[in-house]
Write a protein that holds these residues in place. Structure first.
Motif, PDB file in Angstrom:
ATOM      1  N   LEU A  83      -2.299  -5.493  10.471  1.00 26.84           N
ATOM      2  CA  LEU A  83      -1.228  -4.607  10.045  1.00 26.84           C
ATOM      3  C   LEU A  83      -1.462  -3.225  10.638  1.00 26.84           C
ATOM      4  O   LEU A  83      -2.590  -2.872  10.989  1.00 26.84           O
ATOM      5  N   GLY A  84      -0.383  -2.464  10.781  1.00 23.01           N
ATOM      6  CA  GLY A  84      -0.573  -1.183  11.428  1.00 23.01           C
ATOM      7  C   GLY A  84       0.603  -0.247  11.303  1.00 23.01           C
ATOM      8  O   GLY A  84       1.628  -0.552  10.677  1.00 23.01           O
TER       9      GLY A  84
ATOM     10  N   LEU B  23      -1.795   4.039   3.056  1.00 24.10           N
ATOM     11  CA  LEU B  23      -2.126   2.786   3.737  1.00 24.10           C
ATOM     12  C   LEU B  23      -3.626   2.512   3.661  1.00 24.10           C
ATOM     13  O   LEU B  23      -4.043   1.376   3.403  1.00 24.10           O
TER      14      LEU B  23
ATOM     15  N   SER C  98      -5.477  -0.655   1.723  1.00 24.63           N
ATOM     16  CA  SER C  98      -6.361  -1.592   2.424  1.00 24.63           C
ATOM     17  C   SER C  98      -7.666  -1.806   1.679  1.00 24.63           C
ATOM     18  O   SER C  98      -8.299  -2.868   1.807  1.00 24.63           O
TER      19      SER C  98
ATOM     20  N   LEU D 152      -8.326  -8.064   6.563  1.00 24.24           N
ATOM     21  CA  LEU D 152      -7.353  -7.254   7.291  1.00 24.24           C
ATOM     22  C   LEU D 152      -7.968  -6.586   8.513  1.00 24.24           C
ATOM     23  O   LEU D 152      -9.130  -6.195   8.501  1.00 24.24           O
ATOM     24  N   ASP D 153      -7.150  -6.454   9.548  1.00 23.33           N
ATOM     25  CA  ASP D 153      -7.475  -5.625  10.706  1.00 23.33           C
ATOM     26  C   ASP D 153      -6.381  -4.567  10.787  1.00 23.33           C
ATOM     27  O   ASP D 153      -5.204  -4.888  10.957  1.00 23.33           O
ATOM     28  N   ILE D 154      -6.743  -3.295  10.647  1.00 23.83           N
ATOM     29  CA  ILE D 154      -5.757  -2.223  10.504  1.00 23.83           C
ATOM     30  C   ILE D 154      -5.777  -1.329  11.729  1.00 23.83           C
ATOM     31  O   ILE D 154      -6.823  -0.800  12.111  1.00 23.83           O
ATOM     32  N   LYS D 155      -4.599  -1.153  12.347  1.00 22.81           N
ATOM     33  CA  LYS D 155      -4.468  -0.325  13.547  1.00 22.81           C
ATOM     34  C   LYS D 155      -3.477   0.808  13.277  1.00 22.81           C
ATOM     35  O   LYS D 155      -2.319   0.549  12.932  1.00 22.81           O
ATOM     36  N   ILE D 156      -3.932   2.043  13.467  1.00 23.48           N
ATOM     37  CA  ILE D 156      -3.100   3.223  13.243  1.00 23.48           C
ATOM     38  C   ILE D 156      -3.090   4.032  14.527  1.00 23.48           C
ATOM     39  O   ILE D 156      -4.119   4.563  14.947  1.00 23.48           O
TER      40      ILE D 156
ATOM     41  N   ILE E 263     -10.679  -0.382  10.086  1.00 25.58           N
ATOM     42  CA  ILE E 263      -9.580   0.577  10.197  1.00 25.58           C
ATOM     43  C   ILE E 263      -9.770   1.355  11.494  1.00 25.58           C
ATOM     44  O   ILE E 263     -10.756   2.084  11.656  1.00 25.58           O
TER      45      ILE E 263
ATOM     46  N   ILE F  23       1.869  -5.903   0.854  1.00 25.28           N
ATOM     47  CA  ILE F  23       0.903  -6.369   1.861  1.00 25.28           C
ATOM     48  C   ILE F  23       0.409  -7.763   1.492  1.00 25.28           C
ATOM     49  O   ILE F  23       0.322  -8.663   2.349  1.00 25.28           O
TER      50      ILE F  23
END
Length: 383
Positions: free
Chosen positions: A211-212, A226, A230, A238-242, A269, A342
């Protein structure tokens, strides 16, 4: 209307310019050129400080031209002073339509008066995206809004069509200028370029849940929400990309967000630089299972769903239902609802899967290729 049957010209009046970033009118200019509709932008030689950090080199392949006007500043806003230069540009370009972006801008005053003195006989149209969440307060703001309320009453009210993107802007315009303006208001939603933002990654469902968020990282985006959400999930889930940092000169908020992420001790993150190239932004969204927008929003929400990526969107203003309609996402109001949203899509992927192709298909009614015809109807362009 598949296309227009002759060549038309639009002069778009903007209050600022940001090199390297496209907004709705720039995308519309690209799309309308396919129908022999030419766009020329005129604006102050000015980039707002909160945008300048994200600007980049101009798009050399743009389908439109831009003229810049020198300005002085009033209440921190640019006031173009080359009045006769505006008249000259109008007479030289000979637009069929002059389309203003924003009512309460000093360039609106200058150009509208220039049209009057140049005896312009074409159509005049306004767009206004006023957001109640960005309403200013204080003595200067009261004077500023008061000035434009008088200006609107004298020069605009009842004369021109005003296009707004949603119910929130509709209500804000009515609040500023009175209920009488309602008969001149038309809602045309924002859109996206379906040639760029499309479902180009059919294999993403096989990866871990990603998710991102992508956009200008500032306080209004509320990205700490966010990060907090998480933390309610196991790190391995989860793999979080911002994406959205200005790595050359981090803002105070960006630095605080980096520090906060570091303090969580989580390694899932990832914060990266701002993405300005549309093709790169499309690749980013096409690599996500879910896009989350926990604060203020822009057309990036539509670009994400165009890529087949469902969105979770903070219900910050009224009239956002169309952004998540037909199974394209969910709205949330509270932090717990964000966590639940989520979790909903996480379980959907683990179960029957997320139908990214269907989400992309359901988004196409908001493509610029579809929406441009609504503008043609207002302009009076014949097909």
């Amino acid at each position: 209307m598949s296309s227009v049957n002759s060549e038309y010209r639009i002069l778009k009046v903007w209050p600022f310019w940001v090199d390297g970033i496209k907004y709705h009118d720039q995308y519309l200019a690209d799309k309308m050129l396919e129908d022999n509709v030419y766009t020329h932008f005129i604006c102050p030689d000015y980039t707002p400080p909160n945008y300048s950090a994200f600007s980049s080199e101009s798009d050399k392949n743009s389908t439109y031209n831009v003229s810049f006007l020198k300005s002085f500043f009033v209440f921190g806003k640019p006031f173009p002073y080359d009045f006769f230069g505006v008249i000259s540009k109008v007479r030289l370009f000979k637009p069929d339509v002059v389309h203003f972006f924003g009512i309460s801008n000093f360039i609106t005053v200058v150009v509208l008066l220039a049209l009057f003195f140049s005896n312009y006989k074409g159509k005049i149209v306004f767009n206004d995206h006023s957001d109640p969440n960005e309403r200013k307060k204080g003595l200067k703001a009261r004077f500023y809004y008061g000035f434009f309320a008088v200006f609107f009453k004298i020069f605009i009210r009842g004369k021109y069509k005003i296009i707004v993107p949603d119910d929130s802007s509709f209500n804000e315009i009515v609040r500023r200028y009175g209920s009488g303006v309602m008969r001149n208001l038309t809602i045309i939603p924002l859109g996206y370029d379906e040639r760029i933002f499309c479902n180009s990654n059919p294999s993403r469902g096989k990866k871990a849940f990603v998710l991102g968020f992508a956009g200008k990282i500032n306080e209004a985006k509320k990205l700490e929400r966010l990060v907090d959400a998480s933390l309610c999930f196991d790190e391995s889930v989860l793999d979080i990309k911002i994406a959205g940092l200005n790595l050359d000169r981090l803002s105070q908020y960006q630095q605080s967000l980096l520090d906060y992420v570091k303090s969580t001790g989580r390694n899932n993150i990832h914060l990266t630089s701002f993405i300005s190239a549309p093709s790169e932004l499309s690749d980013f969204y096409a690599g996500l299972d879910l896009a989350v927008f926990p604060g203020s929003i822009s057309i990036t929400t539509l670009e994400a769903t165009g890529c087949g990526t469902p969105i979770v969107l903070y219900n910050s203003i009224s009239g956002l239902d169309h952004r998540v309609s037909n199974g394209r996402g969910l709205l949330f109001d509270t932090q717990q609802e964000l966590v639940s949203c989520i979790d909903f899509f996480l379980n959907a992927k683990e179960g029957s899967g997320i139908d990214h192709n269907q989400i992309a298909s359901n988004s196409r009614e908001f493509s610029w290729s579809s929406l441009k015809h609504e503008y043609y109807n207002i302009y009076g362009f014949k097909g």
